[in-house]
Structure formats: structure tokens, C-alpha cells
Design a protein around this motif. Structure first.
Motif, PDB file in Angstrom:
ATOM      1  N   ILE A 260       0.835  -1.211   0.000  1.00 10.51           N
ATOM      2  CA  ILE A 260       0.000   0.000   0.000  1.00 10.51           C
ATOM      3  C   ILE A 260       0.866   1.256   0.000  1.00 10.51           C
ATOM      4  O   ILE A 260       0.608   2.209  -0.753  1.00 10.51           O
ATOM      5  CB  ILE A 260      -0.999  -0.049   1.188  1.00 10.51           C
ATOM      6  N   VAL A 261       1.913   1.273   0.801  1.00 17.43           N
ATOM      7  CA  VAL A 261       2.820   2.430   0.779  1.00 17.43           C
ATOM      8  C   VAL A 261       3.549   2.489  -0.559  1.00 17.43           C
ATOM      9  O   VAL A 261       3.787   3.579  -1.106  1.00 17.43           O
ATOM     10  CB  VAL A 261       3.826   2.367   1.945  1.00 17.43           C
TER      11      VAL A 261
ATOM     12  N   ALA B 163       6.509  12.210   4.349  1.00 16.19           N
ATOM     13  CA  ALA B 163       5.646  12.228   5.532  1.00 16.19           C
ATOM     14  C   ALA B 163       4.341  11.493   5.254  1.00 16.19           C
ATOM     15  O   ALA B 163       3.821  10.761   6.111  1.00 16.19           O
ATOM     16  CB  ALA B 163       5.378  13.674   5.963  1.00 16.19           C
ATOM     17  N   THR B 164       3.805  11.674   4.056  1.00  9.66           N
ATOM     18  CA  THR B 164       2.555  10.998   3.697  1.00  9.66           C
ATOM     19  C   THR B 164       2.758   9.491   3.612  1.00  9.66           C
ATOM     20  O   THR B 164       1.932   8.714   4.112  1.00  9.66           O
ATOM     21  CB  THR B 164       2.029  11.542   2.348  1.00  9.66           C
ATOM     22  N   CYS B 165       3.847   9.068   2.989  1.00 12.17           N
ATOM     23  CA  CYS B 165       4.139   7.624   2.914  1.00 12.17           C
ATOM     24  C   CYS B 165       4.240   7.028   4.316  1.00 12.17           C
ATOM     25  O   CYS B 165       3.688   5.949   4.589  1.00 12.17           O
ATOM     26  CB  CYS B 165       5.436   7.375   2.148  1.00 12.17           C
ATOM     27  N   ALA B 166       4.935   7.734   5.193  1.00 14.65           N
ATOM     28  CA  ALA B 166       5.091   7.230   6.556  1.00 14.65           C
ATOM     29  C   ALA B 166       3.737   7.157   7.257  1.00 14.65           C
ATOM     30  O   ALA B 166       3.428   6.176   7.954  1.00 14.65           O
ATOM     31  CB  ALA B 166       6.056   8.121   7.341  1.00 14.65           C
ATOM     32  N   ALA B 167       2.914   8.180   7.064  1.00 14.59           N
ATOM     33  CA  ALA B 167       1.596   8.204   7.718  1.00 14.59           C
ATOM     34  C   ALA B 167       0.724   7.061   7.193  1.00 14.59           C
ATOM     35  O   ALA B 167       0.016   6.398   7.970  1.00 14.59           O
ATOM     36  CB  ALA B 167       0.913   9.553   7.482  1.00 14.59           C
ATOM     37  N   ILE B 168       0.765   6.822   5.901  1.00 16.28           N
ATOM     38  CA  ILE B 168      -0.040   5.723   5.337  1.00 16.28           C
ATOM     39  C   ILE B 168       0.466   4.381   5.871  1.00 16.28           C
ATOM     40  O   ILE B 168      -0.316   3.497   6.229  1.00 16.28           O
ATOM     41  CB  ILE B 168      -0.001   5.762   3.793  1.00 16.28           C
ATOM     42  N   GLY B 169       1.773   4.224   5.941  1.00 15.64           N
ATOM     43  CA  GLY B 169       2.333   2.986   6.482  1.00 15.64           C
ATOM     44  C   GLY B 169       1.878   2.744   7.908  1.00 15.64           C
ATOM     45  O   GLY B 169       1.500   1.619   8.270  1.00 15.64           O
ATOM     46  N   ARG B 170       1.901   3.800   8.713  1.00 19.98           N
ATOM     47  CA  ARG B 170       1.461   3.653  10.112  1.00 19.98           C
ATOM     48  C   ARG B 170      -0.030   3.346  10.180  1.00 19.98           C
ATOM     49  O   ARG B 170      -0.475   2.566  11.025  1.00 19.98           O
ATOM     50  CB  ARG B 170       1.814   4.923  10.893  1.00 19.98           C
TER      51      ARG B 170
ATOM     52  N   ASP C  69      -1.627   0.165  11.897  1.00 17.13           N
ATOM     53  CA  ASP C  69      -2.634   0.330  12.959  1.00 17.13           C
ATOM     54  C   ASP C  69      -3.898  -0.468  12.668  1.00 17.13           C
ATOM     55  O   ASP C  69      -4.595  -0.887  13.588  1.00 17.13           O
ATOM     56  CB  ASP C  69      -3.015   1.809  13.102  1.00 17.13           C
ATOM     57  N   ARG C  70      -4.189  -0.655  11.394  1.00 12.73           N
ATOM     58  CA  ARG C  70      -5.425  -1.324  11.004  1.00 12.73           C
ATOM     59  C   ARG C  70      -5.232  -2.817  10.773  1.00 12.73           C
ATOM     60  O   ARG C  70      -6.190  -3.500  10.384  1.00 12.73           O
ATOM     61  CB  ARG C  70      -5.963  -0.680   9.709  1.00 12.73           C
ATOM     62  N   SER C  71      -4.018  -3.320  10.964  1.00 15.08           N
ATOM     63  CA  SER C  71      -3.712  -4.733  10.656  1.00 15.08           C
ATOM     64  C   SER C  71      -3.405  -5.527  11.923  1.00 15.08           C
ATOM     65  O   SER C  71      -2.759  -5.019  12.844  1.00 15.08           O
ATOM     66  CB  SER C  71      -2.511  -4.822   9.705  1.00 15.08           C
ATOM     67  N   ARG C  72      -3.846  -6.772  11.934  1.00 18.09           N
ATOM     68  CA  ARG C  72      -3.549  -7.684  13.039  1.00 18.09           C
ATOM     69  C   ARG C  72      -3.288  -9.073  12.470  1.00 18.09           C
ATOM     70  O   ARG C  72      -3.959  -9.485  11.519  1.00 18.09           O
ATOM     71  CB  ARG C  72      -4.736  -7.790  14.005  1.00 18.09           C
ATOM     72  N   SER C  73      -2.367  -9.797  13.087  1.00 20.78           N
ATOM     73  CA  SER C  73      -2.016 -11.141  12.624  1.00 20.78           C
ATOM     74  C   SER C  73      -1.974 -12.118  13.787  1.00 20.78           C
ATOM     75  O   SER C  73      -1.782 -11.732  14.951  1.00 20.78           O
ATOM     76  CB  SER C  73      -0.633 -11.136  11.955  1.00 20.78           C
ATOM     77  N   PHE C  74      -2.080 -13.398  13.440  1.00 22.83           N
ATOM     78  CA  PHE C  74      -1.961 -14.478  14.426  1.00 22.83           C
ATOM     79  C   PHE C  74      -1.576 -15.750  13.676  1.00 22.83           C
ATOM     80  O   PHE C  74      -2.192 -16.086  12.669  1.00 22.83           O
ATOM     81  CB  PHE C  74      -3.287 -14.679  15.165  1.00 22.83           C
ATOM     82  N   GLY C  75      -0.560 -16.458  14.172  1.00 22.12           N
ATOM     83  CA  GLY C  75      -0.062 -17.646  13.476  1.00 22.12           C
ATOM     84  C   GLY C  75      -0.117 -18.900  14.325  1.00 22.12           C
ATOM     85  O   GLY C  75      -0.097 -18.836  15.558  1.00 22.12           O
TER      86      GLY C  75
ATOM     87  N   ARG D  68      -8.311  -3.714   8.364  1.00 20.83           N
ATOM     88  CA  ARG D  68      -9.578  -2.981   8.192  1.00 20.83           C
ATOM     89  C   ARG D  68      -9.382  -1.943   7.089  1.00 20.83           C
ATOM     90  O   ARG D  68      -8.575  -1.030   7.234  1.00 20.83           O
ATOM     91  CB  ARG D  68      -9.981  -2.294   9.491  1.00 20.83           C
ATOM     92  N   MET D  69     -10.131  -2.091   6.023  1.00 18.84           N
ATOM     93  CA  MET D  69      -9.879  -1.284   4.840  1.00 18.84           C
ATOM     94  C   MET D  69     -10.665   0.033   4.848  1.00 18.84           C
ATOM     95  O   MET D  69     -11.678   0.169   5.529  1.00 18.84           O
ATOM     96  CB  MET D  69     -10.237  -2.075   3.584  1.00 18.84           C
ATOM     97  N   THR D  70     -10.149   0.988   4.076  1.00 17.55           N
ATOM     98  CA  THR D  70     -10.884   2.206   3.738  1.00 17.55           C
ATOM     99  C   THR D  70     -10.886   2.268   2.211  1.00 17.55           C
ATOM    100  O   THR D  70     -10.072   1.602   1.568  1.00 17.55           O
ATOM    101  CB  THR D  70     -10.185   3.460   4.282  1.00 17.55           C
ATOM    102  N   PRO D  71     -11.748   3.074   1.610  1.00 19.46           N
ATOM    103  CA  PRO D  71     -11.710   3.177   0.138  1.00 19.46           C
ATOM    104  C   PRO D  71     -10.328   3.599  -0.375  1.00 19.46           C
ATOM    105  O   PRO D  71      -9.866   3.082  -1.400  1.00 19.46           O
ATOM    106  CB  PRO D  71     -12.778   4.229  -0.158  1.00 19.46           C
ATOM    107  N   ASP D  72      -9.654   4.503   0.338  1.00 20.86           N
ATOM    108  CA  ASP D  72      -8.326   4.940  -0.107  1.00 20.86           C
ATOM    109  C   ASP D  72      -7.313   3.798  -0.054  1.00 20.86           C
ATOM    110  O   ASP D  72      -6.490   3.645  -0.961  1.00 20.86           O
ATOM    111  CB  ASP D  72      -7.812   6.095   0.773  1.00 20.86           C
ATOM    112  N   LEU D  73      -7.363   3.014   1.009  1.00 15.95           N
ATOM    113  CA  LEU D  73      -6.413   1.905   1.118  1.00 15.95           C
ATOM    114  C   LEU D  73      -6.701   0.847   0.048  1.00 15.95           C
ATOM    115  O   LEU D  73      -5.779   0.262  -0.531  1.00 15.95           O
ATOM    116  CB  LEU D  73      -6.463   1.279   2.519  1.00 15.95           C
ATOM    117  N   THR D  74      -7.970   0.595  -0.215  1.00 13.37           N
ATOM    118  CA  THR D  74      -8.329  -0.372  -1.258  1.00 13.37           C
ATOM    119  C   THR D  74      -7.828   0.099  -2.614  1.00 13.37           C
ATOM    120  O   THR D  74      -7.298  -0.693  -3.412  1.00 13.37           O
ATOM    121  CB  THR D  74      -9.859  -0.569  -1.293  1.00 13.37           C
ATOM    122  N   ASP D  75      -7.983   1.387  -2.863  1.00 10.43           N
ATOM    123  CA  ASP D  75      -7.513   1.944  -4.133  1.00 10.43           C
ATOM    124  C   ASP D  75      -5.997   1.770  -4.283  1.00 10.43           C
ATOM    125  O   ASP D  75      -5.507   1.432  -5.363  1.00 10.43           O
ATOM    126  CB  ASP D  75      -7.908   3.426  -4.169  1.00 10.43           C
TER     127      ASP D  75
END
Lengths: 328, 328
Positions: B157-158, B169-176, B180-186, B306-313
Motif C-alpha cells: 500500500i505504501v 511524511a505521507t508515505c510514513a503516515a499511510i504505512g502507520r 494500525d489497522r492490521s492484526r495477525s496471528f499464526g 480494516r480497509m478504507t476506500p483509499d487503502l483499497t484503491d
């Protein structure tokens, strides 16, 4: 047995449900057991299939520029004629249907029966037999050579030709040409475990490898001691080289059999590239990854196809499937 | 130990040589140990890296629309500051460089040191820390949560944002935001084998699984009995759900840890899709396959974003890397 399944009897159904959920652009017919992108008017329909346990083959190769349908049998079990017939009819766009068949006795018989039944219904069906594995002449499930990695090349290249409007006879001829130009050889480091039995398909010692293994774990040429990646690459390429010249432009697939980490496949690819260079081969295209597997078997197979400019052009054509995608 | 390698000490070098041969559109710097597509003038450069053994991460994600460089350490060992500094300089297109760092102590320290050294040279560097694994708060190699599958989403996404001209700054903010919206479990079914030691990284009983395992085989929350795919999916999703609401549009990755057949990942995906549907989740995008592995470990991890329209795009934007490719 430790497997991420719900029950041995439900593996294929559950996997097909998951596949259908993951790839909503494809249709999974659970009753008749096939995956399809539907028919394309005027285009030759391409159908392949075989036992499950070799994923992404064949379902992962359904989509634009490759297969129109795939028929998964139960794990390591041929699809049945009714299933193949249903898929054949489902992809009929009026230009005939081509069956791409790996050379295993059950697959060959069942595809043949489906082709005859489709013929009775007035549908024109041709068949391409893939028998690229040089390891053995006859094997557990096979009269003649087994069909393995060359299938991926056949499905991609014929898929591109069909997409461009080639007629049924031309598609069949291209498929046979790719098969004629392709050779494979596999080596197993560990056994697979078939869900229905829950135990290893064969036994290998701690320092032993199966040289020339089949994609179901069936025996190859010999057992040998564990060897380096360079030695394994040389064994495979020498076997292929004994059967086909390799001193020209070739496409190479270093295929993981399921349980081997990708980092090791890169190590093998380096050895393959070295060996071919030393023997006058020029790698113009390659695939490195898991494309035709044997459940969790560790090991790899090497497939080489002698290329022509026309075949390279078809290989490069756009493709959009779960497992191969470029140009779209 | 049976591995397709030449010698334990040569694994990374041989793999990098093979990777470079397989992907001639990328450059492998063997001396400084990084993979790059080179700098793009005016674009933020994206650098990630970490121990090897997780392939295709990170080298397989270098290319248009994703990373500009990846720095592989030895297997399960952090890349060193000099290596990270060299890659950082190599992708400097004049708009600064973003480090994408999985949260392991060694990685964090070494990326930090490289960023400081680059800063001394007048290069602007920002950093995004990925810590998406909800299994444990601290672990063998980590203070805080571990960084795992969410890294794939952050890098893609970044990568798209940077390709479209977003500033540092925008790339860093999008990465964060993605982190923040991602979670994993293995969950692990078997252990991996590190080439340097030649023995299993940990021991698991015949009917035992490691719940919440890390991508190096480090311990999770508990040992449990072998369970069905549905139970494993529920364990993972309940752990994620306890930390993040899942009743909206989500992207899901069912990731194989290396030794699990793809057919089983489809079975798990079916279970994940069912569970999410029952809990109000709507899967809008998915990945099923091996993207962040742990050598030949059998098992899987589940990552939800957890997606937003911007992240999906941004997710849908064209990408052309060895391991992820679409739209080109």
C-alpha cells in the motif's frame, strides 16, 4: 498426521469452497466438481484436470490467457468422466474444446471417455497428452512417461494461442509441440502425507533422497544419498540432457514440490543457471516457485522447454489466473 | 537435515545469486547484500529488510509499485547497519527514504543506526514500525508485539502511494495507518530447521500445535492439541477480534508458513470466510498463499486489515514484483 483440514473426506470440498471464496471472478461448480471462468464465444475451450494435491495446478491456472476449466479429482485420484464432460460442455464457446491431460492411466481413460461422450453430443474435442518426465518409462500410475511440470508450460502457451483465436487443430498442435520440447525431472527429500491415509506415502531414510520421484511420491530411478543443490541440479539436468539437447534458448522452471522453502529453490536455480551456461544453454524465461506440488513433499523438479520465438511470444502474452498473472 | 543447499554458510549468497539470475530486471548487490530496482527520481525510496528464511518477503516484493530495495540478513538474523545504509543510499531519488521495519529488536536497532548514518550524509529518512502480531506482547526477539503478515500490506500500500508521488511524511503516515489497522496471528504444526544448526528450532509433539507462533518459531501463547482448520481459524480470528473490531470491510491474508500445502490454505480460507461472515465482516480483498514464511514450518498465519476506500484503491494499484503482480 497434522494437517490444516476439517476431516479427510471433506478436504476437496472445503478447498473448493475456499478457492471459490478467494477468487470470486471464477465459478466453482461444487456438484459437478469443476472450476471455470465460463465459455468464451468463438474461442477454443481449454480443460485440464487431475488428482488434487498438486496445487496451484490446475485450478490456479484457470483464467484469462490460460485454462477455461479445471477438474480436480480427490487427492491423487483421477477426475471422473461425468465431471470432465460437465466441464467440457461448460466451456464450449462453439470452437471446440481441448483437453490437456497428464499421462496417468486413470486420467487418460477418463478424459477419453468424456471426449467420446461430448462427441456423442456433437461437441468437437481434441486432446493433448503431456508426458514430459524423463525419470522413468513406466511408473505406478503410468504407461509411458509421466506428465509433470511441462503441463504448466503447455497450459500457458496454448492458453495464449486460444485467446488469440487459434482454432482447435492449431491449439492441439501447439500443445503437442510444447510437450515435445519439454522435459522434467524431480527429486524428493521427504514424503508427502495423503489425508485419506494419514501416513507418509513412502519411507525415506534420514540421509536419503528419491531420484526421479513422481508427483504422487511414486518411485523414480533410484535412491541416493542426500546431496548438495548443485549435485541435485546436475542429476536432473543430466537426465534431461540425455534425452534432449540443451545448447540453445530454453525456458526453465525450478518447481518446489510443496515442503521446500523458497530460499532453497533460489539456491537450486543458481545451480541450474550455472549448469546450463556451462553446457551452452541460454535461459530466456524462468519460473521459480511452487507450481505443481505433491502436498507437503520436500524437494523440487526441474523442467526445461526448448523455446522458439513463437513460443516465447505466446509465453509472454497476458495471463490472469490465481497462480500466474502478468500483462493485465 | 535435508535441505537443497550447497553448504549452510553459503545459503544466503547462493540464494541471492539465484534470485538475481531469475529476476534480471532487479539488481542484486552481493557485496553490500541488497536487492534493488534502483532509484526513481523524485519518488520516495522504500527500503525493507530482515532476516532471511521468510521468502518471498522481502526480496520478492521489490519492484514497481512496492519496495525499491530489500536487505536480507542471514537466516533469522537482522541485516547490519552498513547494509541498510548502502541500500538506503542506492534508492535515494531525492525525495527521502522510508524504512519499513518489522518489530524485532535487532532490526529496529540496525535500521535506526542506518537512518542516523544516512541523516549524517544529509539524507532524509523516516521509519514505519510494523507490529501487527497480537499473539504475545514480548517475545524471544521482540519488545512489544512482533511484526509479521501486516508487513506485506504495508509494503504494497505504501509502495503504491510512493509510486503516485506521495511525499515522505505521507508515505510514513499511510504505512502507520495500515499497521494500525492490521492484526495477525499464526499457528505452527511443525518446526522449521535453520540451516546453520541443522536441527529443528523447537520441538512439537505428534498431536501438538504452537498457538500464536512467531515467524522464527518463537513461542506463542500456548501449546494446544492438533485441531481442525475451522478451530485454528477461530482461535486466530478470536485473538485478532479481541484486539480490533472485525464487523466491517476487511482484507484478509491466509499465509502459509512454508511447509503447508496450498490445498490446506484454501481449506483454512473457507473457514476464515465463514467465521468473518458470521461476525459481520466483509472480505473485500484477499491473499491465499506463502507470502511471509518460516522456512519449512508447517502452519499458517491469518492477517486482517480494516480497509478504507483509499487503502483499497492503493492496494489495487499496479504492482510488478516477483511475488505480487497485477495491472502490468
Amino acid at each position: 498426521m497434522k494437517k490444516l483440514i476439517n476431516a479427510p473426506d471433506d478436504v476437496l470440498t472445503d478447498a473448493l469452497i475456499g478457492f471459490g471464496a478467494a477468487y470470486p471472478e471464477l465459478t466453482v461448480n461444487l456438484e459437478d466438481r469443476y472450476i471455470t471462468r465460463g465459455p468464451t464465444a468463438g474461442k477454443v475451450g481449454l480443460v485440464s484436470g487431475g488428482g488434487s494435491g498438486h496445487e496451484p495446478l490446475h485450478g490456479g491456472f484457470v483464467g484469462y490467457g490460460m485454462l477455461d476449466a479445471a477438474c480436480p479429482g480427490e487427492v491423487f485420484t483421477s477426475p471422473v468422466p461425468d465431471q470432465l464432460l460437465a466441464a467440457t460442455k461448460a466451456v464450449n464457446g462453439g470452437a471446440g474444446v481441448l483437453h490437456i491431460v497428464k499421462n496417468y492411466t486413470g486420467d487418460v481413460l477418463n478424459f477419453q471417455m468424456a471426449a467420446e461422450l461430448a462427441g456423442d453430443d456433437g461437441l468437437q474435442v481434441e486432446s493433448v497428452l503431456v508426458n514430459d518426465d524423463v525419470a522413468v518409462e513406466n511408473s505406478t500410475y503410468t504407461a509411458g512417461r509421466r506428465g509433470t511440470g511441462g503441463t504448466v508450460f503447455v497450459e500457458k502457451i496454448v492458453g495464449a494461442a486460444a485467446e488469440r483465436g487459434a482454432d482447435l487443430a492449431t491449439c492441439a498442435a501447439i500443445g503437442r509441440e510444447v510437450n515435445d520440447r519439454s522435459r522434467s525431472f524431480g527429486v524428493a527429500l521427504t514424503a508427502n502425507v495423503i489425508p485419506a491415509t494419514g501416513s507418509p506415502g513412502f519411507e525415506l531414510g534420514d540421509n536419503e533422497i528419491e531420484i526421479g520421484v513422481g508427483i504422487h511420491g511414486e518411485p523414480g530411478r533410484a535412491r541416493g544419498p542426500m546431496s548438495t543443490a548443485r549435485e541435485v541440479a546436475a542429476i536432473a539436468l543430466e537426465a534431461i540432457h540425455a534425452d534432449m539437447p540443451l545448447d540453445d534458448e530454453v525456458m526453465v522452471m525450478v518447481n518446489g514440490l510443496g515442503g521446500t522453502p523458497l530460499i532453497e529453490l533460489y539456491v537450486v536455480y543458481a545451480a541450474v543457471a550455472d549448469w546450463l551456461k556451462a553446457h551452452g544453454g541460454i535461459i530466456t524465461r524462468n519460473l521459480v516457485g511452487d507450481y505443481i506440488t505433491s502436498l507437503e513433499m520436500a524437494g523440487c523438479s526441474i523442467t526445461v522447454c526448448r523455446m522458439t520465438p513463437d513460443l516465447t511470444d505466446l509465453w509472454d502474452a497476458p495471463v490472469q489466473t490465481p497462480a500466474l498473472r502478468w500483462g493485465r
